[in-house]
Scaffold this motif. Structure first.
Motif, PDB file in Angstrom:
ATOM      1  N   LEU A   1       0.829  -1.201   0.000  1.00 41.53           N
ATOM      2  CA  LEU A   1       0.000   0.000   0.000  1.00 41.53           C
ATOM      3  C   LEU A   1       0.864   1.252   0.000  1.00 41.53           C
ATOM      4  CD1 LEU A   1      -2.776  -0.979   2.584  1.00 41.53           C
ATOM      5  CD2 LEU A   1      -3.050  -0.765   0.108  1.00 41.53           C
ATOM      6  N   GLU A   2       1.921   1.241   0.816  1.00 37.12           N
ATOM      7  CA  GLU A   2       2.812   2.399   0.898  1.00 37.12           C
ATOM      8  C   GLU A   2       3.495   2.671  -0.446  1.00 37.12           C
ATOM      9  OE1 GLU A   2       5.485   1.407   4.035  1.00 37.12           O
ATOM     10  OE2 GLU A   2       3.959   1.603   5.602  1.00 37.12           O
ATOM     11  N   ARG A   3       3.724   1.615  -1.216  1.00 36.59           N
ATOM     12  CA  ARG A   3       4.403   1.767  -2.501  1.00 36.59           C
ATOM     13  C   ARG A   3       3.436   2.057  -3.647  1.00 36.59           C
ATOM     14  NH1 ARG A   3       9.949  -1.229  -2.672  1.00 36.59           N
ATOM     15  NH2 ARG A   3      10.421  -1.417  -0.451  1.00 36.59           N
ATOM     16  N   GLY A   4       2.175   2.232  -3.320  1.00 40.07           N
ATOM     17  CA  GLY A   4       1.230   2.707  -4.324  1.00 40.07           C
ATOM     18  C   GLY A   4       0.445   1.650  -5.062  1.00 40.07           C
ATOM     19  N   ALA A   5       0.368   0.420  -4.511  1.00 38.08           N
ATOM     20  CA  ALA A   5      -0.469  -0.593  -5.151  1.00 38.08           C
ATOM     21  C   ALA A   5      -1.908  -0.086  -5.235  1.00 38.08           C
ATOM     22  CB  ALA A   5      -0.415  -1.898  -4.368  1.00 38.08           C
ATOM     23  N   GLU A   6      -2.543  -0.353  -6.355  1.00 37.02           N
ATOM     24  CA  GLU A   6      -3.922   0.103  -6.547  1.00 37.02           C
ATOM     25  C   GLU A   6      -4.879  -0.631  -5.617  1.00 37.02           C
ATOM     26  OE1 GLU A   6      -7.350  -0.414  -9.961  1.00 37.02           O
ATOM     27  OE2 GLU A   6      -5.285  -0.058 -10.614  1.00 37.02           O
ATOM     28  N   ARG A   7      -4.646  -1.936  -5.467  1.00 39.01           N
ATOM     29  CA  ARG A   7      -5.524  -2.749  -4.622  1.00 39.01           C
ATOM     30  C   ARG A   7      -4.722  -3.911  -4.056  1.00 39.01           C
ATOM     31  NH1 ARG A   7     -11.773  -3.997  -6.314  1.00 39.01           N
ATOM     32  NH2 ARG A   7     -12.547  -4.370  -4.196  1.00 39.01           N
ATOM     33  N   VAL A   8      -4.874  -4.143  -2.770  1.00 42.88           N
ATOM     34  CA  VAL A   8      -4.179  -5.242  -2.103  1.00 42.88           C
ATOM     35  C   VAL A   8      -5.217  -6.151  -1.440  1.00 42.88           C
ATOM     36  CG1 VAL A   8      -2.538  -5.904  -0.312  1.00 42.88           C
ATOM     37  CG2 VAL A   8      -2.122  -3.855  -1.686  1.00 42.88           C
ATOM     38  N   TYR A   9      -5.243  -7.397  -1.901  1.00 48.11           N
ATOM     39  CA  TYR A   9      -6.102  -8.410  -1.291  1.00 48.11           C
ATOM     40  C   TYR A   9      -5.288  -9.146  -0.235  1.00 48.11           C
ATOM     41  CZ  TYR A   9      -9.420  -7.678  -5.102  1.00 48.11           C
ATOM     42  OH  TYR A   9     -10.327  -7.126  -5.978  1.00 48.11           O
TER      43      TYR A   9
END
Length: 230
Positions: free
Chosen positions: A26-34
């Protein structure tokens, strides 16, 4: 493989390394993390999508693949160790280690690779262990399962060559997670180790030697096997 704007699924994401992976993605800018876990109600990380997943259950894996639709990155982090010995350990424990650490990761790969192939891009990050290269008085069935995981990554690179799919394996030593609780040895800090892994993963490294233990052991793999006792 760049993390920014990617869709990622992390197995075993309710604690330990898995939780760190999810947070840093998330900190690295992933659009969506499941954040996948057998008990998704235990996932307490804001910003992720918690989904139920037991990697030993094919229906769970199929349901997860359907729910995600497509993943740019699959992080096969879920792991299990019973500390069983090969000679006299409980075979049910040994089978579960193989089911989680090898077949669980393979189920995820088989579920998500076809869509990656169709799109011409994607990546798998498979968490192995220096135990793949070591022998101890205990835990050798865990080591065997992680050796299978390591060999799987090596084979997948060949099978997926030309498909635009990155396959990275992670080798690491003792890390301060629940699995290692109560064992009095020097341990990696999970947040530092995951940062190192993701840096190398984004750099396209196929075999990520995440700490000094992994680097030292890999450099000595040509030595006599007797030197690989713990």
């Amino acid at each position: 493989m760049k993390i920014k704007n990617s869709v990622v699924i992390v197995t075993g994401a309710n604690r330990g390394l898995g939780k760190q992976f999810a947070a840093q993605l998330l900190e690295r800018g992933a659009e969506r993390v499941y954040a996948a876990a057998r008990n998704p109600e235990l996932v307490d990380l804001p910003g992720v999508d918690a989904i139920r997943l037991d990697v030993t259950d094919q229906q769970h894996v199929d349901d997860a693949a359907h729910a995600v639709g497509h993943a740019d990155i699959v992080i096969n982090n879920a792991g299990f160790s019973s500390f069983a010995r090969l000679v006299d350990g409980d075979l049910n424990d040994i089978r579960r280690e193989i089911e989680v650490n090898y077949f669980g990761a393979l189920r995820m790969i088989r579920a998500f690779a076809p869509a990656m192939r169709n799109r011409g891009r994607g990546a798998f990050l498979n968490v192995s262990s220096v135990m793949a290269w070591l022998g101890y008085e205990h835990s050798n069935s865990y080591g065997a399962s992680k050796a299978a995981n390591w060999a799987m990554s090596n084979g997948l690179r060949e099978e997926l060559a030309g498909a635009g799919i990155q396959v990275s394996s992670v080798l690491l030593g003792s890390t301060d997670t629940d699995m290692m609780a109560g064992i009095d040895v020097p341990k990696n800090r999970p947040e530092e180790l995951v940062a190192t892994v993701l840096d190398q993963f984004e750099g396209g490294v196929n075999e990520i030697l995440a700490d000094d233990a992994a680097q030292g052991l890999k450099s000595g793999l040509s030595d006599d096997r007797g030197s690989f006792a713990g």
